[in-house]
Design a protein around this motif. Sequence first.
Motif, PDB file in Angstrom:
ATOM      1  N   ARG A  78       0.736  -1.111   0.006  1.00  0.00           N
ATOM      2  CA  ARG A  78      -0.031   0.115   0.141  1.00  0.00           C
ATOM      3  C   ARG A  78       0.941   1.223   0.019  1.00  0.00           C
ATOM      4  NH1 ARG A  78      -2.806  -2.793   3.953  1.00  0.00           N
ATOM      5  NH2 ARG A  78      -4.978  -3.612   3.217  1.00  0.00           N
ATOM      6  N   VAL A  79       1.851   1.100   0.685  1.00  0.00           N
ATOM      7  CA  VAL A  79       2.932   2.502   0.890  1.00  0.00           C
ATOM      8  C   VAL A  79       3.415   2.666  -0.261  1.00  0.00           C
ATOM      9  CG1 VAL A  79       4.530   3.462   2.299  1.00  0.00           C
ATOM     10  CG2 VAL A  79       2.896   2.361   3.368  1.00  0.00           C
ATOM     11  N   PHE A  80       4.063   1.670  -1.030  1.00  0.00           N
ATOM     12  CA  PHE A  80       4.835   1.732  -2.040  1.00  0.00           C
ATOM     13  C   PHE A  80       3.992   2.149  -3.152  1.00  0.00           C
ATOM     14  CE2 PHE A  80       8.068  -0.680   0.316  1.00  0.00           C
ATOM     15  CZ  PHE A  80       9.277  -0.082  -0.228  1.00  0.00           C
ATOM     16  N   THR A  81       2.830   1.658  -3.151  1.00  0.00           N
ATOM     17  CA  THR A  81       1.787   2.163  -4.427  1.00  0.00           C
ATOM     18  C   THR A  81       1.613   3.709  -4.143  1.00  0.00           C
ATOM     19  OG1 THR A  81       0.919  -0.043  -4.452  1.00  0.00           O
ATOM     20  CG2 THR A  81      -0.409   1.703  -5.356  1.00  0.00           C
ATOM     21  N   GLU A  82       1.326   3.992  -3.082  1.00  0.00           N
ATOM     22  CA  GLU A  82       0.990   5.554  -2.979  1.00  0.00           C
ATOM     23  C   GLU A  82       2.116   6.393  -3.332  1.00  0.00           C
ATOM     24  OE1 GLU A  82       0.190   6.016   1.157  1.00  0.00           O
ATOM     25  OE2 GLU A  82      -1.846   4.978   1.083  1.00  0.00           O
ATOM     26  N   VAL A  83       3.555   5.896  -3.457  1.00  0.00           N
ATOM     27  CA  VAL A  83       4.592   6.849  -3.378  1.00  0.00           C
ATOM     28  C   VAL A  83       4.980   6.747  -4.981  1.00  0.00           C
ATOM     29  CG1 VAL A  83       7.091   7.035  -3.041  1.00  0.00           C
ATOM     30  CG2 VAL A  83       5.490   6.677  -1.139  1.00  0.00           C
ATOM     31  N   VAL A  84       5.003   5.599  -5.525  1.00  0.00           N
ATOM     32  CA  VAL A  84       5.647   5.423  -7.079  1.00  0.00           C
ATOM     33  C   VAL A  84       4.607   4.710  -7.851  1.00  0.00           C
ATOM     34  CG1 VAL A  84       8.262   5.291  -6.241  1.00  0.00           C
ATOM     35  CG2 VAL A  84       6.998   3.136  -6.009  1.00  0.00           C
ATOM     36  N   ASP A  85       3.492   4.510  -7.530  1.00  0.00           N
ATOM     37  CA  ASP A  85       2.344   3.767  -8.509  1.00  0.00           C
ATOM     38  C   ASP A  85       2.740   2.513  -8.952  1.00  0.00           C
ATOM     39  OD1 ASP A  85       0.159   3.850  -9.912  1.00  0.00           O
ATOM     40  OD2 ASP A  85       1.019   4.657 -11.638  1.00  0.00           O
ATOM     41  N   LYS A 143       1.555 -20.383   2.399  1.00  0.00           N
ATOM     42  CA  LYS A 143       0.511 -19.397   2.409  1.00  0.00           C
ATOM     43  C   LYS A 143       0.639 -18.724   1.116  1.00  0.00           C
ATOM     44  CE  LYS A 143       1.201 -18.043   7.388  1.00  0.00           C
ATOM     45  NZ  LYS A 143       1.402 -16.796   8.152  1.00  0.00           N
ATOM     46  N   GLY A 144       0.194 -19.582   0.013  1.00  0.00           N
ATOM     47  CA  GLY A 144       0.234 -19.314  -1.244  1.00  0.00           C
ATOM     48  C   GLY A 144      -0.871 -18.514  -1.706  1.00  0.00           C
ATOM     49  N   GLY A 145      -1.858 -18.275  -0.609  1.00  0.00           N
ATOM     50  CA  GLY A 145      -3.169 -17.410  -1.095  1.00  0.00           C
ATOM     51  C   GLY A 145      -2.932 -16.245  -1.017  1.00  0.00           C
ATOM     52  N   ILE A 146      -1.644 -15.512  -0.593  1.00  0.00           N
ATOM     53  CA  ILE A 146      -1.434 -14.309  -0.510  1.00  0.00           C
ATOM     54  C   ILE A 146      -1.505 -13.662  -1.926  1.00  0.00           C
ATOM     55  CG2 ILE A 146       1.337 -14.719  -0.679  1.00  0.00           C
ATOM     56  CD1 ILE A 146      -0.341 -12.010   1.436  1.00  0.00           C
ATOM     57  N   VAL A 147      -1.101 -14.608  -2.985  1.00  0.00           N
ATOM     58  CA  VAL A 147      -1.429 -13.814  -4.247  1.00  0.00           C
ATOM     59  C   VAL A 147      -2.867 -13.333  -4.500  1.00  0.00           C
ATOM     60  CG1 VAL A 147      -1.347 -14.633  -6.810  1.00  0.00           C
ATOM     61  CG2 VAL A 147       0.243 -15.716  -5.192  1.00  0.00           C
ATOM     62  N   ILE A 148      -3.827 -14.221  -3.965  1.00  0.00           N
ATOM     63  CA  ILE A 148      -5.206 -13.530  -4.114  1.00  0.00           C
ATOM     64  C   ILE A 148      -5.416 -12.369  -3.159  1.00  0.00           C
ATOM     65  CG2 ILE A 148      -7.403 -14.143  -3.722  1.00  0.00           C
ATOM     66  CD1 ILE A 148      -6.762 -17.031  -4.123  1.00  0.00           C
ATOM     67  N   ALA A 149      -4.868 -12.387  -2.116  1.00  0.00           N
ATOM     68  CA  ALA A 149      -5.196 -11.196  -1.188  1.00  0.00           C
ATOM     69  C   ALA A 149      -4.684  -9.803  -1.681  1.00  0.00           C
ATOM     70  CB  ALA A 149      -4.336 -11.456   0.121  1.00  0.00           C
ATOM     71  N   VAL A 150      -3.181  -9.999  -2.269  1.00  0.00           N
ATOM     72  CA  VAL A 150      -2.609  -8.910  -2.822  1.00  0.00           C
ATOM     73  C   VAL A 150      -3.663  -8.344  -4.053  1.00  0.00           C
ATOM     74  CG1 VAL A 150      -0.748  -8.147  -4.191  1.00  0.00           C
ATOM     75  CG2 VAL A 150      -0.269  -9.480  -2.281  1.00  0.00           C
ATOM     76  N   GLN A 151      -3.907  -9.171  -4.921  1.00  0.00           N
ATOM     77  CA  GLN A 151      -4.727  -8.477  -6.100  1.00  0.00           C
ATOM     78  C   GLN A 151      -5.993  -7.919  -5.624  1.00  0.00           C
ATOM     79  OE1 GLN A 151      -2.998 -11.200  -9.823  1.00  0.00           O
ATOM     80  NE2 GLN A 151      -5.230 -11.426  -9.028  1.00  0.00           N
ATOM     81  N   ARG A 152      -6.569  -8.730  -4.695  1.00  0.00           N
ATOM     82  CA  ARG A 152      -8.046  -8.139  -4.320  1.00  0.00           C
ATOM     83  C   ARG A 152      -7.944  -6.880  -3.642  1.00  0.00           C
ATOM     84  NH1 ARG A 152     -12.542 -11.423  -4.847  1.00  0.00           N
ATOM     85  NH2 ARG A 152     -13.371 -10.472  -3.132  1.00  0.00           N
ATOM     86  N   GLN A 153      -7.088  -6.771  -2.667  1.00  0.00           N
ATOM     87  CA  GLN A 153      -7.003  -5.675  -1.861  1.00  0.00           C
ATOM     88  C   GLN A 153      -6.449  -4.498  -2.482  1.00  0.00           C
ATOM     89  OE1 GLN A 153      -6.123  -6.218   2.203  1.00  0.00           O
ATOM     90  NE2 GLN A 153      -6.712  -8.547   2.209  1.00  0.00           N
ATOM     91  N   LEU A 154      -5.414  -4.635  -3.345  1.00  0.00           N
ATOM     92  CA  LEU A 154      -4.628  -3.522  -3.911  1.00  0.00           C
ATOM     93  C   LEU A 154      -5.061  -3.393  -5.367  1.00  0.00           C
ATOM     94  CD1 LEU A 154      -1.290  -4.394  -2.653  1.00  0.00           C
ATOM     95  CD2 LEU A 154      -2.936  -2.828  -1.502  1.00  0.00           C
ATOM     96  N   GLY A 155      -5.600  -4.322  -6.094  1.00  0.00           N
ATOM     97  CA  GLY A 155      -6.214  -4.146  -7.451  1.00  0.00           C
ATOM     98  C   GLY A 155      -4.901  -4.091  -8.371  1.00  0.00           C
TER      99      GLY A 155
END
Length: 410
Positions: A340-347, A361-373
Motif C-alpha cells: 500500500r505504501v509503495f503504491t502511494e509513492v511510486v504507483d 501461504k500461497g493464498g497471498i497472491v489472491i489477497a494482494v490482487q483483491r485488496q490492492l488491485g
Amino acid sequence: MDYVVLALILLGVLVLGGLGLMVPRLRRRPGPPPDGTTTGTSVEDRPVPPPVLTPEAEQDVLVAPPPVETPTAPAPPAPPPVAPPTVEKPEPTAGRLVRLRARLARSQNVFGKSLLGLLSRDRLDEDAWEEIEDSLITADVGVDATREIVDRLRERTKVLGTRSATELRALLAAELVNALDPAMDRSLRVAATAAAADGARTPAVVLVVGVNGAGKTTTCGKIARVLVADGHSVLLGAADTFRAAAAEQLTTWAGRVGAEVVRGPEGADPASVAFDAVRRGIDTGVDAVLIDTAGRLQNKVGLMDELGKVKRVVEKHGPVDETLLILDATTGQNGLSQARVFTEVVDVTGVVLTKLDGTAKGGIVIAVQRQLGIPVKLVGLGEGPDDLAPFDPAQFVDALLGTEPLGTDA
C-alpha cells in the motif's frame, strides 16, 4: 840480439791481446756513478722488476674469490589469459510455471490435500464449511476473499449436487482462478518506443522497488534473465548505492546474459545513477532499462521520499513504464501494508512474489490482487537463476491443487 827483439814482440802481442779481452767485459758491467745519478738509459726505459709477494699474499692471490655479480630480480610471471565470460542463453519463459509446479509442495498441503479432502466428505455440514474457511484464511487468502469463495462453493455444490472428487476439484479450481481475476493484464511493458521527431528508440523503463530482505537485487537480476529469455535487450542501473555489494551482485547477474550495468560510486545519489542508466539505454538503443533501487522500510518517510525523487528524475527522459514491487511471500499479510505504501509513492504497476516455494501461504497472491488491485506478474519458486516464472492464474491454481490439469479426471 834477434832473440831479444822477438821476445819483446811476443810480449807486446800478449799484453795487447789481454787488454782486448778485458775491455768488452768491462763495458757489459758498468758500475754506478759516484754521485748516484744514472747515465745512459732513463728510468722509464729500464724494465720494472716483478713485485715480490709474501707467502700470505701469494695464497690470497691463488684463492681470490671470483667477482660477485649483482643478482637481477626475476621478471614477474605473465598473468594468465583471462577468458571472456560465458554468456548464457536462458530458455523462453513460456510454460516455466508448469515446469516449476512441484516447487509449490508446501502450499499443496493446504489447497490440494486439505481443501479437497474437506470437500470430498460424505456430508458437507456447517462444521465442514467452517474448516474450509479456516484453511483458506490460514493460507492468507484473506477474510473477504475466503467468504466469497466459500459462499460460491456452497451454492454451486448445493445446486449442482456434485459429489465426485473430480467435480469438486473443478469447482474449487474455478473459484480460485476467478478470485485471481484472470482478466488482469500481467504482461511486462518492456517494448521500446520510437520518438516521432527523429525516430530514435526510447527504451522502456522498469523500476524495481521493495523492502529490505525481500531479495530485491537478486530478483532484479532474474527479471533481466526473463526479459533476455523472451528476446529483449536489457541494460541495468545499479541505483542501490547504499549497499556496497548490491552493484557487484547486479553486475554478476548482468554478465551472465551479456547485459551492461550502469553504476556509480558507493554512496552516490541514486536518482543520478538512475538518470544516467536511462540516458545510456537511449544511446545504446536497448529495449528496456531495469533500475534496481535500495531496499527500504515502508514506514521510513525520508527513504520513501527519496524513492519518489528517483522516479521523478527518471521521468525527465520519459514515463516509467513499469514499477515492480518485490514482495516476500513468507511475510504473508504484512506484505499488504508494504504494498500500500509503495503504491502511494511510486504507483506500483505489478507485483513480483518471491519465495513462494517456501511457504504454505500461497493464498497471498489472491489477497494482494483483491485488496490492492495490482496484478501479480511474476512468481519466484526457487533459488535457481531461472526459477522466476510469469504468473498465470489457471496454471498456478492447478499447481496448488497438486492433481491433474484442469478439465481432466483425477
